[in-house]
Design a protein around this motif. Structure first.
Motif, PDB file in Angstrom:
ATOM      1  N   GLY A 122      -8.925 102.468 -71.150  1.00  0.00           N
ATOM      2  CA  GLY A 122     -10.007 101.815 -71.024  1.00  0.00           C
ATOM      3  C   GLY A 122     -10.990 101.803 -72.209  1.00  0.00           C
TER       4      GLY A 122
ATOM      5  N   LYS B 103      -9.019  98.352 -76.058  1.00  0.00           N
ATOM      6  CA  LYS B 103      -7.989  98.015 -76.942  1.00  0.00           C
ATOM      7  C   LYS B 103      -7.459  96.676 -76.546  1.00  0.00           C
ATOM      8  CE  LYS B 103      -5.588 101.664 -76.090  1.00  0.00           C
ATOM      9  NZ  LYS B 103      -6.301 102.252 -74.914  1.00  0.00           N
TER      10      LYS B 103
ATOM     11  N   THR C 178      -8.788  94.655 -74.645  1.00  0.00           N
ATOM     12  CA  THR C 178      -9.903  93.654 -74.836  1.00  0.00           C
ATOM     13  C   THR C 178     -10.137  92.977 -76.218  1.00  0.00           C
ATOM     14  OG1 THR C 178     -10.911  94.726 -72.981  1.00  0.00           O
ATOM     15  CG2 THR C 178     -12.431  93.415 -74.372  1.00  0.00           C
TER      16      THR C 178
END
Ligand code: ADP
Ligand code: MG
Length: 242
Positions: free
Chosen positions: A37, A40, A42
């Motif tokens: 979350g 990475k 993204t």
């Protein structure tokens, strides 16, 4: 050189990554690390223009990357690929040549040679007629590695290529990475474990919404940085559970 300046991405108004800036030189294997979350995937998608960003300038060799996406090969996380799609190993890799050949022309002999060489390089030539859904995790990853090779790109992005793969595949992937590095390519590899294989990387970007550290293994993987990025899960890390 790949330059990323002030990259920021929001999902429905909530910040996923903010103010990410870095530069990468050719001939490097770069690990992108950080907890689940952290942003990475993204970051990779935003660099490639696959998702919209709030801000950010991405240049490759001093020109906007989005104008030269031919130079880029991207292998998404295996979990994001539709493995039920009815197609063969050969076709998945041949599709990588479409941007060289064009949609309505038949593939050249040269393209077919390139596909063959790529499949041989990753040990998948003998399984070329196989449906992609009938492969092991490691074999699937190697097909997409071959696909990226057949693109003849300069910049390579791999999102968690080592998840769910066998030791043989892991060794082949690192061999191919070394080859690409020696050809002066830039490789960005989203990783998940901070174990022994960190030695294979030239530098790291440690991410948790912001870029926490950027540099060599010794500069980035320090107790302070890891605590900053992983917080309480740092205990698990010390126990070797991450
Ligand atoms: P990582 O790859 O480091 O595990 P991601 O980039 O997948 O992290 O996700 C970063 C954050 O953005 C997470 O909180 C995740 O839930 C959220 N996120 C990712 N994709 C989307 C999306 N399409 N819509 C909304 N939120 C998303
Ligand atoms: Mg991810």
């Amino acid at each position: 050189m790949l330059e990323v300046e002030h990259l920021a991405v929001n999902y429905r108004g909530i910040s996923a990554i903010a103010d990410v800036s870095f530069c990468l030189e050719p001939g490097q294997i770069v690990g992108i690390i950080g907890p689940n979350g952290a942003g990475k995937s993204t970051m990779v998608k935003a660099i490639l223009g696959l998702i919209p960003s709030e801000s950010g300038i991405i240049r490759y060799r001093s020109r906007a990357l989005k104008e030269q996406l031919k130079q880029v090969a991207y292998v998404p996380q295996r979990s994001q690929i539709d493995w039920d799609y009815p197609t063969t190993v050969w076709n998945v890799v041949l599709m990588a040549r479409t941007r060289h050949t064009g949609w309505f022309r038949s593939h050249s002999r040269q393209s077919k040679e390139i596909v063959k060489a790529a499949l041989e390089r990753v040990g998948m030539w003998s399984l070329r007629e196989r449906q992609i859904g009938e492969l092991s995790g490691g074999q699937q990853q190697r097909v997409f590695l071959a696909r990226s090779l057949a693109q003849e790109a300069e910049l390579f992005f791999f999102d968690e290529p080592f998840v769910g793969v066998d030791k043989k595949t892991e060794a082949i992937i690192f061999e191919v990475f070394e080859d690409l590095k020696s050809q002066g390519k830039i490789l960005l590899v989203v990783g998940h474990d901070l174990g022994e294989t960190t030695r294979k990387y030239d530098r790291f970007l440690l991410l948790n919404k912001q870029l926490i550290a950027n540099g060599s293994r010794n500069e980035v993987i320090t107790a302070t940085n890891i605590q900053k990025a992983y917080g309480d899960s740092v205990i698990l890390l010390q126990r070797g559970e991450i």
